[in-house]
Design a protein around this motif. Structure first.
Motif, PDB file in Angstrom:
ATOM      1  N   VAL A   1      44.992  44.706  41.472  1.00  0.00           N
ATOM      2  CA  VAL A   1      43.985  44.481  42.512  1.00  0.00           C
ATOM      3  C   VAL A   1      44.562  44.929  43.852  1.00  0.00           C
ATOM      4  CG1 VAL A   1      42.663  42.705  43.734  1.00  0.00           C
ATOM      5  CG2 VAL A   1      43.018  42.483  41.285  1.00  0.00           C
ATOM      6  N   SER A   2      43.704  45.486  44.687  1.00  0.00           N
ATOM      7  CA  SER A   2      44.128  45.843  46.049  1.00  0.00           C
ATOM      8  C   SER A   2      43.120  45.270  47.028  1.00  0.00           C
ATOM      9  CB  SER A   2      44.136  47.362  46.240  1.00  0.00           C
ATOM     10  OG  SER A   2      44.872  47.994  45.224  1.00  0.00           O
ATOM     11  N   PRO A   3      43.548  45.015  48.253  1.00  0.00           N
ATOM     12  CA  PRO A   3      42.575  44.534  49.244  1.00  0.00           C
ATOM     13  C   PRO A   3      41.591  45.630  49.668  1.00  0.00           C
ATOM     14  CG  PRO A   3      44.802  44.615  50.180  1.00  0.00           C
ATOM     15  CD  PRO A   3      44.935  44.990  48.745  1.00  0.00           C
ATOM     16  N   GLY A   4      42.045  46.888  49.613  1.00  0.00           N
ATOM     17  CA  GLY A   4      41.187  48.000  50.018  1.00  0.00           C
ATOM     18  C   GLY A   4      41.084  49.034  48.913  1.00  0.00           C
TER      19      GLY A   4
ATOM     20  N   GLY B   1      48.171  41.435  42.767  1.00  0.00           N
ATOM     21  CA  GLY B   1      47.297  41.702  43.911  1.00  0.00           C
ATOM     22  C   GLY B   1      48.080  42.368  45.029  1.00  0.00           C
ATOM     23  N   THR B   2      47.350  42.766  46.059  1.00  0.00           N
ATOM     24  CA  THR B   2      47.936  43.464  47.204  1.00  0.00           C
ATOM     25  C   THR B   2      48.814  44.632  46.745  1.00  0.00           C
ATOM     26  OG1 THR B   2      48.079  41.230  48.195  1.00  0.00           O
ATOM     27  CG2 THR B   2      48.817  43.047  49.546  1.00  0.00           C
ATOM     28  N   VAL B   3      48.328  45.349  45.748  1.00  0.00           N
ATOM     29  CA  VAL B   3      49.060  46.512  45.233  1.00  0.00           C
ATOM     30  C   VAL B   3      48.632  47.728  46.068  1.00  0.00           C
ATOM     31  CG1 VAL B   3      49.396  48.012  43.242  1.00  0.00           C
ATOM     32  CG2 VAL B   3      49.306  45.533  42.941  1.00  0.00           C
TER      33      VAL B   3
ATOM     34  N   PHE C   1      51.570  41.165  45.814  1.00  0.00           N
ATOM     35  CA  PHE C   1      52.803  41.880  46.181  1.00  0.00           C
ATOM     36  C   PHE C   1      53.030  41.776  47.686  1.00  0.00           C
ATOM     37  CE2 PHE C   1      55.081  44.422  42.898  1.00  0.00           C
ATOM     38  CZ  PHE C   1      54.511  43.799  41.805  1.00  0.00           C
ATOM     39  N   ARG C   2      52.944  40.541  48.188  1.00  0.00           N
ATOM     40  CA  ARG C   2      53.231  40.324  49.607  1.00  0.00           C
ATOM     41  C   ARG C   2      54.630  39.754  49.766  1.00  0.00           C
ATOM     42  NH1 ARG C   2      47.403  37.492  51.234  1.00  0.00           N
ATOM     43  NH2 ARG C   2      46.198  38.881  49.900  1.00  0.00           N
ATOM     44  N   THR C   3      55.266  39.483  48.626  1.00  0.00           N
ATOM     45  CA  THR C   3      56.648  38.971  48.679  1.00  0.00           C
ATOM     46  C   THR C   3      57.504  39.805  47.721  1.00  0.00           C
ATOM     47  OG1 THR C   3      56.438  37.418  46.829  1.00  0.00           O
ATOM     48  CG2 THR C   3      55.753  36.610  48.992  1.00  0.00           C
TER      49      THR C   3
ATOM     50  N   ALA D   1      45.925  34.226  37.187  1.00  0.00           N
ATOM     51  CA  ALA D   1      46.487  34.323  38.539  1.00  0.00           C
ATOM     52  C   ALA D   1      46.591  35.778  38.950  1.00  0.00           C
ATOM     53  CB  ALA D   1      47.874  33.672  38.598  1.00  0.00           C
ATOM     54  N   GLU D   2      46.301  35.993  40.224  1.00  0.00           N
ATOM     55  CA  GLU D   2      46.558  37.296  40.851  1.00  0.00           C
ATOM     56  C   GLU D   2      47.762  37.066  41.761  1.00  0.00           C
ATOM     57  OE1 GLU D   2      43.077  39.037  42.841  1.00  0.00           O
ATOM     58  OE2 GLU D   2      44.445  39.553  44.473  1.00  0.00           O
ATOM     59  N   VAL D   3      48.901  37.582  41.349  1.00  0.00           N
ATOM     60  CA  VAL D   3      50.142  37.367  42.102  1.00  0.00           C
ATOM     61  C   VAL D   3      50.295  38.512  43.098  1.00  0.00           C
ATOM     62  CG1 VAL D   3      52.648  37.089  41.934  1.00  0.00           C
ATOM     63  CG2 VAL D   3      51.169  36.243  40.083  1.00  0.00           C
TER      64      VAL D   3
ATOM     65  N   VAL E   1      34.228  45.872  41.291  1.00  0.00           N
ATOM     66  CA  VAL E   1      35.049  46.022  42.493  1.00  0.00           C
ATOM     67  C   VAL E   1      35.268  44.660  43.133  1.00  0.00           C
ATOM     68  CG1 VAL E   1      34.453  48.403  43.095  1.00  0.00           C
ATOM     69  CG2 VAL E   1      32.969  46.537  43.874  1.00  0.00           C
ATOM     70  N   LYS E   2      36.361  44.555  43.861  1.00  0.00           N
ATOM     71  CA  LYS E   2      36.559  43.381  44.700  1.00  0.00           C
ATOM     72  C   LYS E   2      35.691  43.555  45.941  1.00  0.00           C
ATOM     73  CE  LYS E   2      40.156  40.677  44.779  1.00  0.00           C
ATOM     74  NZ  LYS E   2      41.163  39.674  45.143  1.00  0.00           N
ATOM     75  N   PHE E   3      35.235  42.473  46.548  1.00  0.00           N
ATOM     76  CA  PHE E   3      34.606  42.563  47.872  1.00  0.00           C
ATOM     77  C   PHE E   3      35.463  41.705  48.786  1.00  0.00           C
ATOM     78  CE2 PHE E   3      31.757  41.350  51.296  1.00  0.00           C
ATOM     79  CZ  PHE E   3      31.233  42.585  51.649  1.00  0.00           C
ATOM     80  N   PHE E   4      36.138  42.349  49.739  1.00  0.00           N
ATOM     81  CA  PHE E   4      37.129  41.672  50.578  1.00  0.00           C
ATOM     82  C   PHE E   4      37.035  42.166  52.007  1.00  0.00           C
ATOM     83  CE2 PHE E   4      41.330  41.541  52.564  1.00  0.00           C
ATOM     84  CZ  PHE E   4      41.625  40.202  52.457  1.00  0.00           C
ATOM     85  N   PRO E   5      37.156  41.299  53.006  1.00  0.00           N
ATOM     86  CA  PRO E   5      37.236  39.839  52.963  1.00  0.00           C
ATOM     87  C   PRO E   5      35.824  39.252  52.965  1.00  0.00           C
ATOM     88  CG  PRO E   5      37.655  40.603  55.212  1.00  0.00           C
ATOM     89  CD  PRO E   5      37.315  41.821  54.399  1.00  0.00           C
TER      90      PRO E   5
HETATM   91  C1  LIG Z   1      43.014  40.415  49.130  1.00  0.00           C
HETATM   92  C2  LIG Z   1      43.317  41.078  47.882  1.00  0.00           C
HETATM   93  O1  LIG Z   1      42.475  41.284  47.077  1.00  0.00           O
HETATM   94  C3  LIG Z   1      44.648  41.522  47.653  1.00  0.00           C
HETATM   95  O2  LIG Z   1      45.536  41.184  48.437  1.00  0.00           O
HETATM   96  O3  LIG Z   1      44.860  42.256  46.676  1.00  0.00           O
END
Ligand SMILES: CC(=O)C(=O)O
Ligand SMILES: O=C[C@H](O)COP(=O)(O)O
Length: 212
Positions: A88-91, A68-70, A44-46, A40-42, A128-132
């Motif tokens: 993991v980060s979105p960007g 995630g969302t770090v 950090f949006r909460t 799981a990637e939990v 790397v992540k590729f998002f979105p």
């Molecule tokens: C979208 C994503 O990868 C994140 O929130 O970390």
């Protein structure tokens, strides 16, 4: 490639989770593991993210649990102190990536352009992540971006579901996929852990069909 990222590949699908209540973390971890996805990637949006990571690891010590969302180095520390095994980060945030590398923490930053991929490569990353993923052009875009960077592997996330996952998983440049379709917020709010387990099982069935 480090062992954590190799495990991403073995597991194949990394569920991306948003958890508001830490009491949902253990049943969710159990449902994912019983369904066949011990990861799981939990995000950090909460405010509960770190507590949820801790609860998941306590319930299922063998599960691969990351954050995630770090967005900051402070969140990296919070996540790691809670037991997170990857970040993991979105960007792409150079400060966060460098901080993780210095501390030998597996980090998979989000990318969406050749420039992002090249910056990750320059810092020594090979995944790397590729998002979105889907809104940014999907598999066709990833293949086009990946062409010059044949040393890189991608973890597409965003808009992936049981409907389109097989196309991604067939490609060598795809290390694994990420997605929330089996752990949607409404399922967690309804405490529909049996349904989450069944959707997870269906996802794994499809993954195994693609991988033969
Ligand atoms: C979208 C994503 O990868 C994140 O929130 O970390
Ligand atoms: O923010 C999105 C998550 O990273 C996962 O994307 P998804 O909900 O489209 O699967």
């Amino acid at each position: 490639m480090n062992k954590t990222l190799q495990r991403f590949n073995e597991i194949g699908i990394i569920p991306v989770v948003v958890l508001d209540h830490k009491e949902d973390a253990a049943p969710l971890a159990n449902a994912l593991c019983e369904g066949g996805l011990p990861a799981a990637e939990v995000t950090f949006r909460t405010r509960e993210a770190a507590a949820c990571i801790e609860a998941m690891k306590a319930a299922r010590p063998d599960m691969l649990v990351g954050a995630g969302t770090v967005l900051t180095t402070k969140q990296v520390d919070e996540a790691i102190n809670a037991g997170a095994q990857f970040i993991v980060s979105p960007g792409f945030d150079e400060e966060v990536v460098k901080y993780c590398i210095e501390k030998d923490i597996p980090v998979t930053p989000g990318t969406c352009t050749p420039t992002d991929v090249q910056r990750a490569y320059r810092l020594g990353l090979d995944v790397v992540k590729f998002f979105p993923a889907e809104p940014a052009g999907g598999l066709a875009m990833i293949k086009a971006i990946a062409a010059p960077y044949n040393m890189m592997k991608f973890m597409p996330t965003g808009g992936i579901s049981e409907k389109n996952m097989d196309a991604y998983l067939k490609e060598d440049i795809i290390l694994c996929i990420g997605g929330s379709w089996m752990v949607k917020k409404d399922l967690i709010e309804a405490k529909a852990f049996d349904q989450i387990e069944e959707m997870t099982r269906q996802a794994v069935k499809k993954l195994n069909e693609v991988r033969g």
